[in-house]
Design a protein around this motif. Structure first.
Motif, PDB file in Angstrom:
ATOM      1  N   TYR A  14       0.806  -1.226   0.000  1.00  0.00           N
ATOM      2  CA  TYR A  14       0.000   0.000   0.000  1.00  0.00           C
ATOM      3  C   TYR A  14       0.837   1.273   0.000  1.00  0.00           C
ATOM      4  O   TYR A  14       0.342   2.340  -0.337  1.00  0.00           O
ATOM      5  N   ARG A  15       2.137   1.167   0.370  1.00  0.00           N
ATOM      6  CA  ARG A  15       3.016   2.344   0.359  1.00  0.00           C
ATOM      7  C   ARG A  15       4.023   2.302  -0.786  1.00  0.00           C
ATOM      8  O   ARG A  15       4.872   3.175  -0.883  1.00  0.00           O
ATOM      9  N   THR A  16       3.926   1.307  -1.637  1.00  0.00           N
ATOM     10  CA  THR A  16       4.912   1.146  -2.707  1.00  0.00           C
ATOM     11  C   THR A  16       4.410   1.793  -3.982  1.00  0.00           C
ATOM     12  O   THR A  16       3.451   1.327  -4.588  1.00  0.00           O
ATOM     13  N   PHE A  17       5.059   2.868  -4.388  1.00  0.00           N
ATOM     14  CA  PHE A  17       4.688   3.589  -5.603  1.00  0.00           C
ATOM     15  C   PHE A  17       5.776   3.506  -6.668  1.00  0.00           C
ATOM     16  O   PHE A  17       5.647   4.099  -7.719  1.00  0.00           O
ATOM     17  N   SER A  18       6.861   2.775  -6.378  1.00  0.00           N
ATOM     18  CA  SER A  18       8.032   2.849  -7.254  1.00  0.00           C
ATOM     19  C   SER A  18       8.180   1.678  -8.221  1.00  0.00           C
ATOM     20  O   SER A  18       8.967   1.764  -9.144  1.00  0.00           O
ATOM     21  N   THR A  19       7.466   0.585  -8.031  1.00  0.00           N
ATOM     22  CA  THR A  19       7.654  -0.590  -8.887  1.00  0.00           C
ATOM     23  C   THR A  19       6.534  -0.697  -9.911  1.00  0.00           C
ATOM     24  O   THR A  19       5.904   0.304 -10.243  1.00  0.00           O
ATOM     25  N   ARG A  20       6.270  -1.910 -10.369  1.00  0.00           N
ATOM     26  CA  ARG A  20       5.239  -2.151 -11.377  1.00  0.00           C
ATOM     27  C   ARG A  20       4.174  -3.092 -10.830  1.00  0.00           C
ATOM     28  O   ARG A  20       4.457  -3.904  -9.950  1.00  0.00           O
ATOM     29  N   ALA A  21       2.959  -2.980 -11.360  1.00  0.00           N
ATOM     30  CA  ALA A  21       1.856  -3.883 -10.993  1.00  0.00           C
ATOM     31  C   ALA A  21       1.289  -4.494 -12.262  1.00  0.00           C
ATOM     32  O   ALA A  21       0.997  -3.780 -13.226  1.00  0.00           O
ATOM     33  N   ALA A  22       1.125  -5.813 -12.258  1.00  0.00           N
ATOM     34  CA  ALA A  22       0.586  -6.515 -13.422  1.00  0.00           C
ATOM     35  C   ALA A  22      -0.863  -6.116 -13.659  1.00  0.00           C
ATOM     36  O   ALA A  22      -1.576  -5.696 -12.741  1.00  0.00           O
ATOM     37  N   ARG A  23      -1.302  -6.274 -14.891  1.00  0.00           N
ATOM     38  CA  ARG A  23      -2.681  -5.946 -15.254  1.00  0.00           C
ATOM     39  C   ARG A  23      -3.664  -6.772 -14.423  1.00  0.00           C
ATOM     40  O   ARG A  23      -4.671  -6.254 -13.945  1.00  0.00           O
ATOM     41  N   LEU A 179      -4.828   1.970 -18.389  1.00  0.00           N
ATOM     42  CA  LEU A 179      -4.807   0.934 -17.354  1.00  0.00           C
ATOM     43  C   LEU A 179      -5.073  -0.463 -17.917  1.00  0.00           C
ATOM     44  O   LEU A 179      -4.697  -1.463 -17.302  1.00  0.00           O
ATOM     45  N   ALA A 180      -5.724  -0.541 -19.070  1.00  0.00           N
ATOM     46  CA  ALA A 180      -6.054  -1.840 -19.663  1.00  0.00           C
ATOM     47  C   ALA A 180      -4.979  -2.343 -20.623  1.00  0.00           C
ATOM     48  O   ALA A 180      -5.048  -3.488 -21.067  1.00  0.00           O
ATOM     49  N   ARG A 181      -4.004  -1.533 -20.934  1.00  0.00           N
ATOM     50  CA  ARG A 181      -2.963  -1.933 -21.898  1.00  0.00           C
ATOM     51  C   ARG A 181      -2.077  -3.033 -21.338  1.00  0.00           C
ATOM     52  O   ARG A 181      -1.939  -3.188 -20.126  1.00  0.00           O
ATOM     53  N   ARG A 182      -1.463  -3.752 -22.262  1.00  0.00           N
ATOM     54  CA  ARG A 182      -0.508  -4.780 -21.862  1.00  0.00           C
ATOM     55  C   ARG A 182       0.720  -4.140 -21.223  1.00  0.00           C
ATOM     56  O   ARG A 182       1.053  -2.990 -21.490  1.00  0.00           O
ATOM     57  N   ALA A 183       1.398  -4.951 -20.432  1.00  0.00           N
ATOM     58  CA  ALA A 183       2.628  -4.479 -19.794  1.00  0.00           C
ATOM     59  C   ALA A 183       3.700  -4.250 -20.840  1.00  0.00           C
ATOM     60  O   ALA A 183       3.718  -4.898 -21.885  1.00  0.00           O
ATOM     61  N   GLN A 184       4.576  -3.332 -20.551  1.00  0.00           N
ATOM     62  CA  GLN A 184       5.736  -3.109 -21.409  1.00  0.00           C
ATOM     63  C   GLN A 184       6.637  -4.342 -21.265  1.00  0.00           C
ATOM     64  O   GLN A 184       6.968  -4.748 -20.151  1.00  0.00           O
ATOM     65  N   ALA A 185       6.990  -4.927 -22.371  1.00  0.00           N
ATOM     66  CA  ALA A 185       7.780  -6.162 -22.329  1.00  0.00           C
ATOM     67  C   ALA A 185       9.148  -5.910 -21.707  1.00  0.00           C
ATOM     68  O   ALA A 185       9.764  -4.870 -21.934  1.00  0.00           O
ATOM     69  N   GLY A 186       9.589  -6.886 -20.924  1.00  0.00           N
ATOM     70  CA  GLY A 186      10.907  -6.801 -20.307  1.00  0.00           C
ATOM     71  C   GLY A 186      10.967  -5.748 -19.225  1.00  0.00           C
ATOM     72  O   GLY A 186       9.965  -5.118 -18.892  1.00  0.00           O
ATOM     73  N   PRO A 187      12.132  -5.519 -18.673  1.00  0.00           N
ATOM     74  CA  PRO A 187      12.260  -4.486 -17.640  1.00  0.00           C
ATOM     75  C   PRO A 187      12.154  -3.089 -18.254  1.00  0.00           C
ATOM     76  O   PRO A 187      12.504  -2.887 -19.404  1.00  0.00           O
ATOM     77  N   GLY A 191      11.322  -1.055 -13.158  1.00  0.00           N
ATOM     78  CA  GLY A 191      11.629  -2.377 -12.626  1.00  0.00           C
ATOM     79  C   GLY A 191      11.307  -3.477 -13.619  1.00  0.00           C
ATOM     80  O   GLY A 191      10.901  -3.212 -14.762  1.00  0.00           O
ATOM     81  N   PRO A 192      11.472  -4.743 -13.185  1.00  0.00           N
ATOM     82  CA  PRO A 192      11.198  -5.865 -14.078  1.00  0.00           C
ATOM     83  C   PRO A 192       9.698  -6.052 -14.302  1.00  0.00           C
ATOM     84  O   PRO A 192       8.883  -5.613 -13.496  1.00  0.00           O
ATOM     85  N   ASN A 193       9.361  -6.688 -15.410  1.00  0.00           N
ATOM     86  CA  ASN A 193       7.968  -7.009 -15.706  1.00  0.00           C
ATOM     87  C   ASN A 193       7.464  -8.000 -14.668  1.00  0.00           C
ATOM     88  O   ASN A 193       8.012  -9.092 -14.543  1.00  0.00           O
ATOM     89  N   PRO A 194       6.415  -7.672 -13.890  1.00  0.00           N
ATOM     90  CA  PRO A 194       5.962  -8.573 -12.825  1.00  0.00           C
ATOM     91  C   PRO A 194       5.427  -9.902 -13.358  1.00  0.00           C
ATOM     92  O   PRO A 194       5.562 -10.925 -12.703  1.00  0.00           O
ATOM     93  N   THR A 195       4.849  -9.909 -14.551  1.00  0.00           N
ATOM     94  CA  THR A 195       4.333 -11.149 -15.129  1.00  0.00           C
ATOM     95  C   THR A 195       5.480 -12.074 -15.508  1.00  0.00           C
ATOM     96  O   THR A 195       5.429 -13.275 -15.254  1.00  0.00           O
ATOM     97  N   GLU A 196       6.522 -11.518 -16.109  1.00  0.00           N
ATOM     98  CA  GLU A 196       7.676 -12.324 -16.498  1.00  0.00           C
ATOM     99  C   GLU A 196       8.447 -12.794 -15.272  1.00  0.00           C
ATOM    100  O   GLU A 196       9.000 -13.881 -15.253  1.00  0.00           O
ATOM    101  N   ALA A 197       8.471 -11.971 -14.224  1.00  0.00           N
ATOM    102  CA  ALA A 197       9.182 -12.341 -12.998  1.00  0.00           C
ATOM    103  C   ALA A 197       8.508 -13.529 -12.316  1.00  0.00           C
ATOM    104  O   ALA A 197       9.164 -14.368 -11.705  1.00  0.00           O
ATOM    105  N   GLN A 198       7.138 -13.616 -12.413  1.00  0.00           N
ATOM    106  CA  GLN A 198       6.414 -14.731 -11.811  1.00  0.00           C
ATOM    107  C   GLN A 198       6.630 -16.012 -12.591  1.00  0.00           C
ATOM    108  O   GLN A 198       6.693 -17.091 -12.043  1.00  0.00           O
TER     109      GLN A 198
END
Length: 199
Positions: A14-23, A179-187, A191-198
């Motif tokens: 809830y306090r993290t504004f610096s990384t990425r969140a998957a769709r 907000l509905a767009r796909r994630a930017q591929a790769g880092p 930060g790194p792509n959260p979907t690829e990291a999982q």
């Protein structure tokens, strides 16, 4: 990511504004909020019943005659429980939305684009609109009425109202598209792509 995992992640970060969140994380958290608000609406309606709302409807005919009517309607709401819930999820929702923007390669502040547009539109509408003062028929409210005896209404020109409405709608639609767009591929720079990291 399951619904429970998405909700847990959003409350944990809830306090993290610096990384990425998957769709999936963002939209499942939005689904959670919607489901809880629906449940609170049902619970509040079963416990407290509908809320009675009264409105003064003032109309002016072409001849200049002013008519007033009091309209009463019942409204089912989520009540105070919904207000408390929205306060609880406000910061996690802001954080996950900010991170979701990062996931698409945009700065997080892009989520605020509709806010100044809406504020400017409302301020402009009231600043440019001349107001009309109409008397209130206090007899319709009974002897205990101690409210205003006249009301002022801004007369917003139709072209201005429609233009501001279209501007606000366009900003809202643009935010949804982002907000509905796909994630930017790769880092990316957030930060790194959260979907690829999982995976």
């Amino acid at each position: 990511m399951t619904l429970v995992e998405a909700v847990s992640s959003c409350f944990r970060k809830y306090r993290t504004f610096s990384t990425r969140a998957a769709r999936s994380e963002y939209w499942k958290f939005m689904l959670f909020i919607l489901l809880v608000l629906i449940a609170l609406l049902v619970v509040n309606s079963l416990i407290f019943g509908p809320e009675l709302q009264s409105r003064i409807m003032v109309s002016r005919e072409a001849s200049g005659k002013v008519t007033q009517t009091v309209q009463q309607s019942y409204l089912y709401t989520d009540g105070r429980l919904g207000d408390i819930f929205l306060l609880v999820v406000l910061l996690p929702l802001l954080a996950v939305t900010w991170r979701r923007m990062h996931d698409t390669g945009r700065p997080g502040w892009h989520i605020l684009v509709p806010v100044p547009l809406a504020a400017a539109a409302i301020a402009l509408a009231f600043a440019l609109a001349p107001s009309v003062t109409l008397p209130v028929d206090v007899s319709a409210f009974g002897p205990d009425y101690d409210g205003p005896t006249e009301l002022q209404f801004p007369q917003v020109p139709t072209w201005l109202f429609l233009g501001l409405w279209v501007l606000g709608l366009a900003a809202f639609v643009l935010s949804i598209i982002w907000l509905a767009r796909r994630a930017q591929a790769g880092p990316n720079r957030y930060g790194p792509n959260p979907t690829e990291a999982q995976g």
